[in-house]
Design a protein around this motif. Structure first.
Motif, PDB file in Angstrom:
ATOM      1  N   GLY A  96      52.411  -1.324  -4.074  1.00  0.00           N
ATOM      2  CA  GLY A  96      52.282  -0.058  -4.779  1.00  0.00           C
ATOM      3  C   GLY A  96      50.946   0.600  -4.502  1.00  0.00           C
ATOM      4  N   GLY A  97      50.540   1.491  -5.388  1.00  0.00           N
ATOM      5  CA  GLY A  97      49.277   2.190  -5.205  1.00  0.00           C
ATOM      6  C   GLY A  97      49.415   3.359  -4.253  1.00  0.00           C
ATOM      7  N   SER A  98      48.455   4.259  -4.311  1.00  0.00           N
ATOM      8  CA  SER A  98      48.530   5.455  -3.478  1.00  0.00           C
ATOM      9  C   SER A  98      47.767   5.321  -2.170  1.00  0.00           C
ATOM     10  CB  SER A  98      47.977   6.662  -4.256  1.00  0.00           C
ATOM     11  OG  SER A  98      46.625   6.449  -4.615  1.00  0.00           O
ATOM     12  N   PHE A  99      46.895   4.297  -2.061  1.00  0.00           N
ATOM     13  CA  PHE A  99      46.124   4.136  -0.831  1.00  0.00           C
ATOM     14  C   PHE A  99      46.883   3.215   0.120  1.00  0.00           C
ATOM     15  CE2 PHE A  99      42.630   3.096   1.955  1.00  0.00           C
ATOM     16  CZ  PHE A  99      41.950   4.305   2.034  1.00  0.00           C
ATOM     17  N   LEU A 100      47.307   3.766   1.246  1.00  0.00           N
ATOM     18  CA  LEU A 100      48.189   3.048   2.153  1.00  0.00           C
ATOM     19  C   LEU A 100      47.437   2.014   2.979  1.00  0.00           C
ATOM     20  CD1 LEU A 100      50.260   6.114   3.421  1.00  0.00           C
ATOM     21  CD2 LEU A 100      50.881   4.476   1.642  1.00  0.00           C
ATOM     22  N   ILE A 182      22.186  17.745   4.130  1.00  0.00           N
ATOM     23  CA  ILE A 182      22.590  16.483   4.756  1.00  0.00           C
ATOM     24  C   ILE A 182      22.977  15.480   3.679  1.00  0.00           C
ATOM     25  CG2 ILE A 182      21.812  14.506   6.129  1.00  0.00           C
ATOM     26  CD1 ILE A 182      20.024  16.387   7.689  1.00  0.00           C
ATOM     27  N   LEU A 183      24.100  14.820   3.880  1.00  0.00           N
ATOM     28  CA  LEU A 183      24.550  13.718   3.016  1.00  0.00           C
ATOM     29  C   LEU A 183      24.614  12.453   3.859  1.00  0.00           C
ATOM     30  CD1 LEU A 183      25.822  12.613   0.354  1.00  0.00           C
ATOM     31  CD2 LEU A 183      28.057  13.239   1.315  1.00  0.00           C
ATOM     32  N   ILE A 184      23.933  11.400   3.437  1.00  0.00           N
ATOM     33  CA  ILE A 184      24.013  10.110   4.124  1.00  0.00           C
ATOM     34  C   ILE A 184      25.259   9.385   3.623  1.00  0.00           C
ATOM     35  CG2 ILE A 184      22.844   7.964   4.660  1.00  0.00           C
ATOM     36  CD1 ILE A 184      21.402  10.456   5.646  1.00  0.00           C
ATOM     37  N   THR A 185      26.037   8.847   4.562  1.00  0.00           N
ATOM     38  CA  THR A 185      27.275   8.132   4.223  1.00  0.00           C
ATOM     39  C   THR A 185      27.282   6.770   4.899  1.00  0.00           C
ATOM     40  OG1 THR A 185      28.491   9.026   6.127  1.00  0.00           O
ATOM     41  CG2 THR A 185      28.534  10.327   4.091  1.00  0.00           C
ATOM     42  N   SER A 186      28.223   5.934   4.530  1.00  0.00           N
ATOM     43  CA  SER A 186      28.352   4.615   5.166  1.00  0.00           C
ATOM     44  C   SER A 186      29.262   4.729   6.381  1.00  0.00           C
ATOM     45  CB  SER A 186      28.888   3.575   4.172  1.00  0.00           C
ATOM     46  OG  SER A 186      30.193   3.914   3.759  1.00  0.00           O
ATOM     47  N   GLY A 187      28.893   5.596   7.314  1.00  0.00           N
ATOM     48  CA  GLY A 187      29.660   5.783   8.539  1.00  0.00           C
ATOM     49  C   GLY A 187      30.580   6.987   8.469  1.00  0.00           C
ATOM     50  N   SER A 188      31.136   7.346   9.631  1.00  0.00           N
ATOM     51  CA  SER A 188      31.970   8.544   9.739  1.00  0.00           C
ATOM     52  C   SER A 188      33.214   8.472   8.870  1.00  0.00           C
ATOM     53  CB  SER A 188      32.373   8.762  11.201  1.00  0.00           C
ATOM     54  OG  SER A 188      31.241   9.015  12.001  1.00  0.00           O
ATOM     55  N   GLN A 189      33.775   7.264   8.709  1.00  0.00           N
ATOM     56  CA  GLN A 189      35.018   7.174   7.952  1.00  0.00           C
ATOM     57  C   GLN A 189      34.813   7.500   6.476  1.00  0.00           C
ATOM     58  OE1 GLN A 189      37.614   4.032  10.625  1.00  0.00           O
ATOM     59  NE2 GLN A 189      37.912   4.162   8.456  1.00  0.00           N
ATOM     60  N   GLN A 190      33.658   7.164   5.922  1.00  0.00           N
ATOM     61  CA  GLN A 190      33.425   7.561   4.532  1.00  0.00           C
ATOM     62  C   GLN A 190      33.283   9.075   4.429  1.00  0.00           C
ATOM     63  OE1 GLN A 190      29.749   6.862   2.193  1.00  0.00           O
ATOM     64  NE2 GLN A 190      31.087   5.780   0.751  1.00  0.00           N
ATOM     65  N   SER A 191      32.673   9.698   5.443  1.00  0.00           N
ATOM     66  CA  SER A 191      32.584  11.157   5.449  1.00  0.00           C
ATOM     67  C   SER A 191      33.974  11.772   5.434  1.00  0.00           C
ATOM     68  CB  SER A 191      31.819  11.633   6.690  1.00  0.00           C
ATOM     69  OG  SER A 191      30.483  11.189   6.681  1.00  0.00           O
ATOM     70  N   SER A 212      45.066  11.675  18.403  1.00  0.00           N
ATOM     71  CA  SER A 212      43.872  11.783  17.573  1.00  0.00           C
ATOM     72  C   SER A 212      43.587  10.480  16.850  1.00  0.00           C
ATOM     73  CB  SER A 212      44.050  12.895  16.539  1.00  0.00           C
ATOM     74  OG  SER A 212      43.003  12.890  15.592  1.00  0.00           O
ATOM     75  N   TYR A 213      42.291  10.147  16.753  1.00  0.00           N
ATOM     76  CA  TYR A 213      41.861   9.018  15.945  1.00  0.00           C
ATOM     77  C   TYR A 213      42.252   9.229  14.484  1.00  0.00           C
ATOM     78  CZ  TYR A 213      38.600   5.839  13.567  1.00  0.00           C
ATOM     79  OH  TYR A 213      38.056   4.872  12.765  1.00  0.00           O
ATOM     80  N   CYS A 214      42.242  10.488  14.037  1.00  0.00           N
ATOM     81  CA  CYS A 214      42.618  10.782  12.652  1.00  0.00           C
ATOM     82  C   CYS A 214      44.032  10.301  12.341  1.00  0.00           C
ATOM     83  CB  CYS A 214      42.515  12.289  12.388  1.00  0.00           C
ATOM     84  SG  CYS A 214      40.833  12.939  12.363  1.00  0.00           S
ATOM     85  N   TYR A 215      44.911  10.345  13.335  1.00  0.00           N
ATOM     86  CA  TYR A 215      46.301   9.937  13.119  1.00  0.00           C
ATOM     87  C   TYR A 215      46.387   8.452  12.767  1.00  0.00           C
ATOM     88  CZ  TYR A 215      51.365   9.884  13.803  1.00  0.00           C
ATOM     89  OH  TYR A 215      52.720   9.769  13.613  1.00  0.00           O
ATOM     90  N   SER A 216      45.401   7.676  13.218  1.00  0.00           N
ATOM     91  CA  SER A 216      45.425   6.231  12.951  1.00  0.00           C
ATOM     92  C   SER A 216      44.860   5.878  11.590  1.00  0.00           C
ATOM     93  CB  SER A 216      44.623   5.488  14.028  1.00  0.00           C
ATOM     94  OG  SER A 216      43.224   5.718  13.875  1.00  0.00           O
ATOM     95  N   LEU A 217      44.340   6.878  10.844  1.00  0.00           N
ATOM     96  CA  LEU A 217      43.701   6.616   9.554  1.00  0.00           C
ATOM     97  C   LEU A 217      44.669   6.935   8.415  1.00  0.00           C
ATOM     98  CD1 LEU A 217      40.213   8.232  10.267  1.00  0.00           C
ATOM     99  CD2 LEU A 217      40.843   5.815  10.447  1.00  0.00           C
ATOM    100  N   PRO A 218      45.189   5.932   7.710  1.00  0.00           N
ATOM    101  CA  PRO A 218      46.124   6.202   6.612  1.00  0.00           C
ATOM    102  C   PRO A 218      45.517   7.013   5.477  1.00  0.00           C
ATOM    103  CG  PRO A 218      46.220   3.892   7.293  1.00  0.00           C
ATOM    104  CD  PRO A 218      45.031   4.494   7.968  1.00  0.00           C
ATOM    105  N   MET A 219      44.176   7.188   5.482  1.00  0.00           N
ATOM    106  CA  MET A 219      43.561   7.938   4.384  1.00  0.00           C
ATOM    107  C   MET A 219      44.093   9.367   4.296  1.00  0.00           C
ATOM    108  SD  MET A 219      39.733   8.993   5.729  1.00  0.00           S
ATOM    109  CE  MET A 219      39.204   7.385   6.259  1.00  0.00           C
ATOM    110  N   PHE A 220      44.526   9.941   5.428  1.00  0.00           N
ATOM    111  CA  PHE A 220      45.069  11.291   5.398  1.00  0.00           C
ATOM    112  C   PHE A 220      46.406  11.314   4.657  1.00  0.00           C
ATOM    113  CE2 PHE A 220      41.894  11.706   8.601  1.00  0.00           C
ATOM    114  CZ  PHE A 220      41.547  13.040   8.634  1.00  0.00           C
ATOM    115  N   GLN A 221      47.281  10.353   4.981  1.00  0.00           N
ATOM    116  CA  GLN A 221      48.558  10.270   4.267  1.00  0.00           C
ATOM    117  C   GLN A 221      48.357   9.843   2.816  1.00  0.00           C
ATOM    118  OE1 GLN A 221      47.986   9.092   7.269  1.00  0.00           O
ATOM    119  NE2 GLN A 221      49.637   9.624   8.683  1.00  0.00           N
ATOM    120  N   SER A 222      47.376   8.951   2.575  1.00  0.00           N
ATOM    121  CA  SER A 222      47.100   8.520   1.201  1.00  0.00           C
ATOM    122  C   SER A 222      46.684   9.696   0.324  1.00  0.00           C
ATOM    123  CB  SER A 222      45.998   7.456   1.200  1.00  0.00           C
ATOM    124  OG  SER A 222      46.409   6.287   1.887  1.00  0.00           O
ATOM    125  N   ALA A 223      45.994  10.667   0.927  1.00  0.00           N
ATOM    126  CA  ALA A 223      45.570  11.856   0.186  1.00  0.00           C
ATOM    127  C   ALA A 223      46.693  12.868   0.028  1.00  0.00           C
ATOM    128  CB  ALA A 223      44.381  12.513   0.893  1.00  0.00           C
TER     129      ALA A 223
END
Length: 478
Positions: A96-100, A182-191, A212-223
């Motif tokens: 379950g959960g919304s984050f894939l 400027i915002l410091i983040t823990s890498g590009s994926q947190q941005s 696209s690398y973005c296609y491999s990141l479930p965070m887009f679908q999770s959102a």
């Protein structure tokens, strides 16, 4: 992973049974959880299957586990012989959960590398130890002892690092900005995660590159975002499709990686850069520019980011130290309007109260040291050497079977397999022979593409690794 001690006087099966009982009692395998098959556990532990059979038999005799024909072996829900009680259905929670979870191919690659660290790694998108400035960072940490207060830091990140990034971005990327933007983040994926969670809403449509690398990141679908693709060719992303996507789907944001794009390695040419900015400005669309590879250009020439020619303030710019120094520092940055930075800093503070001050201090020291520029020059030279080894091996081992464009920077080579091939079978055959890579379908492409990353593998592994890949490919094709 734990392994039985072959020098111990205790039998191997008993050691395995004891370890499993301990892990069950700690809740790693809760009541009702499925245990690995006898064959799989034997492979993981490097023992005969008969040894695992004896270990499982020992646990069954104690009532700790139960086996059913055709259903595998599970932890008993009544393992201590107590009155039956309800236990949480952890499988339902996990599913379950919304984050894939990560894509199946990526989970399989991670599992293979965990089980066999000796695999030749053409999959991991990070720098090998011989490319990272470990000695330089160690030297800086010895000289610059950290004696400041180790409490929560500024929500936007360590102030001296943000001030140093202002100079770095001006000198190396021709970007004019201020530390308050400027915002410091823990890498590009947190941005990217903060952008998808805070600046967009479920149901919003966005445009990404294809592949696209973005296609491999479930965070887009999770959102809950709807992804629409802009094709990439040898000149980079094609911006002419943006207007039609806006008209049909009301896209709200465009995500691009113009310099040595992941996964194709392409460089967006000047004409298309200008067209991309012109179209998005006319439509009032923001661009998210991910730029991790620009400083790896093998000829040392600067490839200006979109942000450097962004007269309208349309571009959110993302960078990190992961591809130019060390991914383990977990230091990235975002350049955006101050109102956006403050919004995302507030959200990030709710998550973790900010990043660790120590790696930010290390990054700031390295950025301002005499080590930084020589490191970049060595990094380019070594990446170029590894790229040439990879190209030579592909031409030698797979003539007529693959085609590719030679990248001029970055860590990735995008390869098209000319005969039709099944991605899943090819990956499994390659793992069996001792290598891993990322199938192109992970990035949205059709079956038959491969991303070879040459930043992680050692130079002397590249030729034998491609030889093993060639064996796997020919085996699948036959």
């Amino acid at each position: 992973m734990w392994k039985p001690d072959r020098l111990s006087a205790q039998p191997l099966y008993q050691q395995i049974a004891n370890d499993l009982e301990r892990r069950i009692s700690y809740g790693e395998f809760p009541p009702g959880a499925m245990l690995p098959s006898e064959r799989k556990l034997a492979e993981q532990l490097g023992v005969n299957r008969s040894t695992v059979i004896l270990a499982y038999a020992e646990l069954r005799s104690l009532g700790i586990i139960e086996s059913r024909s055709g259903s595998g072996t599970r932890v008993s829900k009544y393992k201590w012989g107590a009155t039956p009680k309800h236990t949480p259905n952890w499988h339902r929670y996990v599913e379950g959960g919304s984050f894939l979870p990560n894509l199946p191919f990526l989970r399989r690659i991670r599992e293979a590398l965990q089980q066999n660290p000796e695999l030749i790694d053409f999959a991991s998108g990070e720098l090998a130890s011989d490319l990272a400035p470990a000695e330089e960072i160690n030297a800086l940490m010895k000289v610059n002892q950290y004696t400041e207060y180790l409490g929560y830091n500024h929500p936007q990140g360590y102030a001296p690092l943000r001030k140093s990034l202002v100079q770095y971005l001006h000198q190396h990327r021709d970007i004019q900005t201020t530390d308050s933007s400027i915002l410091i983040t823990s890498g590009s994926q947190q941005s990217l995660y903060l952008i998808t969670q805070c600046l967009l809403a479920p149901g919003d449509a966005v445009a990404i590159e294809d592949p696209s690398y973005c296609y491999s990141l479930p965070m887009f679908q999770s959102a809950g975002l709807r992804l629409f693709r802009l094709p990439v060719d040898h000149r980079g992303v094609r911006p002419e499709g943006i207007r039609s996507l806006y008209k049909k789907h009301r896209i709200k944001m465009v995500f691009v990686n113009p310099n040595f794009q992941n996964p194709t390695g392409t460089l967006l040419d000047e004409e298309r850069r200008n067209e991309l900015l012109r179209v998005t400005s006319e439509l009032g669309l923001p661009i998210v520019e991910d730029d991790p590879f620009s400083l790896t250009a093998y000829d040392g020439a600067s490839r200006p980011p979109l942000k450097s020619i962004d007269a309208m303030g349309s571009v959110i710019y993302i960078g990190s130290f992961s591809k130019i120094a060390a991914s383990g520092l977990r230091v990235g940055w975002m350049v955006a309007p101050n109102s956006v930075v403050e919004r995302l800093a507030d959200a990030r503070q709710q998550m973790d109260f900010g990043l660790s001050i120590v790696p930010q201090k290390v990054a700031e020291q390295f950025l301002n040291s005499d080590y930084f520029q020589p490191h970049l020059e060595r990094l380019r030279m070594r990446l170029l050497y590894k790229r040439d080894l990879l190209i030579e091996a592909l031409r030698k081992e797979l003539p007529g079977l693959v085609s590719f464009m030679v990248p001029q920077g970055g860590l990735h080579l995008w390869c098209k397999i000319i005969p039709e091939v099944n991605d899943h079978r090819l990956l499994e055959e390659a793992i069996r022979r001792g290598i891993v890579f990322v199938p192109g379908s992970v990035y949205g492409s059709d079956s038959g593409y491969v991303r070879f990353t040459y930043g992680r593998s050692k130079a002397d592994e590249i030729e034998p690794g491609i030889s093993k890949f060639a064996e796997a490919l020919r085996s699948v094709l036959s």
